[in-house]
Design an enzyme around this catalytic site. Structure first.
Site, mmCIF file in Angstrom:
data_model
loop_
_atom_site.group_PDB
_atom_site.id
_atom_site.type_symbol
_atom_site.label_atom_id
_atom_site.label_comp_id
_atom_site.label_asym_id
_atom_site.label_seq_id
_atom_site.Cartn_x
_atom_site.Cartn_y
_atom_site.Cartn_z
ATOM 1 N N HIS A 94 0.913 -1.132 0.083
ATOM 2 C CA HIS A 94 -0.049 -0.028 0.007
ATOM 3 C C HIS A 94 0.841 1.339 0.001
ATOM 4 C CE1 HIS A 94 -3.070 3.066 1.143
ATOM 5 N NE2 HIS A 94 -3.872 2.261 0.735
ATOM 6 N N GLU A 165 -4.121 1.826 -7.760
ATOM 7 C CA GLU A 165 -4.442 2.896 -6.291
ATOM 8 C C GLU A 165 -3.291 4.068 -6.474
ATOM 9 O OE1 GLU A 165 -6.556 2.087 -2.439
ATOM 10 O OE2 GLU A 165 -4.279 2.367 -1.927
HETATM 11 P P1 13P Z 1 -9.898 6.293 0.251
HETATM 12 O O1 13P Z 1 -10.838 5.315 -0.311
HETATM 13 O O2 13P Z 1 -10.061 6.958 1.481
HETATM 14 O O3 13P Z 1 -9.159 7.277 -0.596
HETATM 15 O O4 13P Z 1 -8.458 5.326 0.587
HETATM 16 C C1 13P Z 1 -8.092 4.527 -0.539
HETATM 17 C C2 13P Z 1 -7.086 3.557 0.217
HETATM 18 O O5 13P Z 1 -6.090 4.012 0.493
HETATM 19 C C3 13P Z 1 -7.363 2.171 0.044
HETATM 20 O O6 13P Z 1 -6.627 1.302 0.297
#
Ligand code: 13P
Length: 259
Positions: A94, A165
């Protein structure tokens, strides 16, 4: 393929009571969507043992684990320990761990190997890097993808859930800018092409690739309408059971609509 909605609770909620209430609200509604949607909740480590008693249709995930299997490593948790509490998934790489805790691609690669060895499904995030901007995402994603999948066999690759992401789209980041669903779609397709080079087009087409970054009840339909996007990794919105449920329902509706 079922849609996948994964809650990443991060360092929330503040009490076990709230954690239990959040998860049971989703669990009780799962029979409405379970034929089309799989939900995973990645909770803080200390909530996993008590929550394991409340999860039947919802699967439990961890947000991290050690790449080592046992031994004198202060503060770490092993894959085997996670398995004791019915944890089936683990988030790896992450961007918050990369940016704030110095996690590198080679560490993520080692963790993927360990997770697979112990039959935990790795949820591998790509898109977190200090200088990440919309126009350099293909470069970052292809570099990270190459590095974290080093030495993985075709069979191992097929067991991974990849998530695009972009760090700048995470709701809690300073100067956060939500990604357009077009951008998300293009990058998910790009990631699928990278996978296809390693495992072939047909196999890559059958792999789940999710999008994460400020997905919530107000914008979820923008993302769910693209069949390329297999689901969502949800942070802030997963801490509100109604908001989270709307996200699940929207992907469910889209799935029904297409079948
Ligand atoms: P948000 O949905 O708060 O933007 O977070 C995304 C995230 O980091 C999920 O791993």
């Amino acid at each position: 393929m079922k849609k996948l909605i994964i809650a990443n609770w991060k360092m929330n909620p503040k009490s076990l009571e709230e954690a239990r209430s959040l998860i049971t609200r989703t669990e009780h509604r799962m029979n409405q969507v379970a034929d089309k949607v799989q939900v995973v909740v990645a909770a803080p480590f200390i909530y996993l043992p008590p929550l394991s008693h409340y999860c039947h249709m919802v699967k439990l995930g961890a947000q991290n684990m050690s790449w080592l299997t046992e031994g004198a490593i202060t503060g770490e948790i092993s894959a085997q320990q996670l398995k004791l509490f019915n944890v089936s998934h683990v988030i790896l790489g992450h961007s918050e761990r990369r940016l704030y805790l110095g996690e590198t691609d080679s560490v993520v690669n080692a963790k993927i190997m360990t997770a697979l060895k112990y039959k935990l499904t790795p949820i591998v995030c790509l898109g977190g890097e200090e200088d990440a901007k919309q126009n350099n995402m293909p470069k970052i994603v292809s570099r990270q993808f190459g590095a974290v999948t080093t030495n993985l066999s075709q069979k191992q690759l097929e067991k991974i859930i990849f998530v695009y992401e972009p760090v700048w789209a995470i709701s809690t980041m300073e100067k956060s800018v939500p990604a357009s669903s077009e951008h998300a779609k293009v990058m998910v397709a790009y990631l699928r092409k990278l996978l296809a080079k390693k495992i072939g087009i047909a196999r890559a087409a059958n792999m789940p690739i999710l999008y994460g970054g400020t997905v919530n009840r107000s914008n979820v339909s923008q993302f769910s309408k693209h069949p390329e996007i297999s689901g969502a990794l949800v942070g802030a919105a997963s801490l509100d059971s109604e908001n989270f449920w709307e996200i699940i329902k929207e992907f469910y509706r889209e799935s029904i609509h297409r079948s």
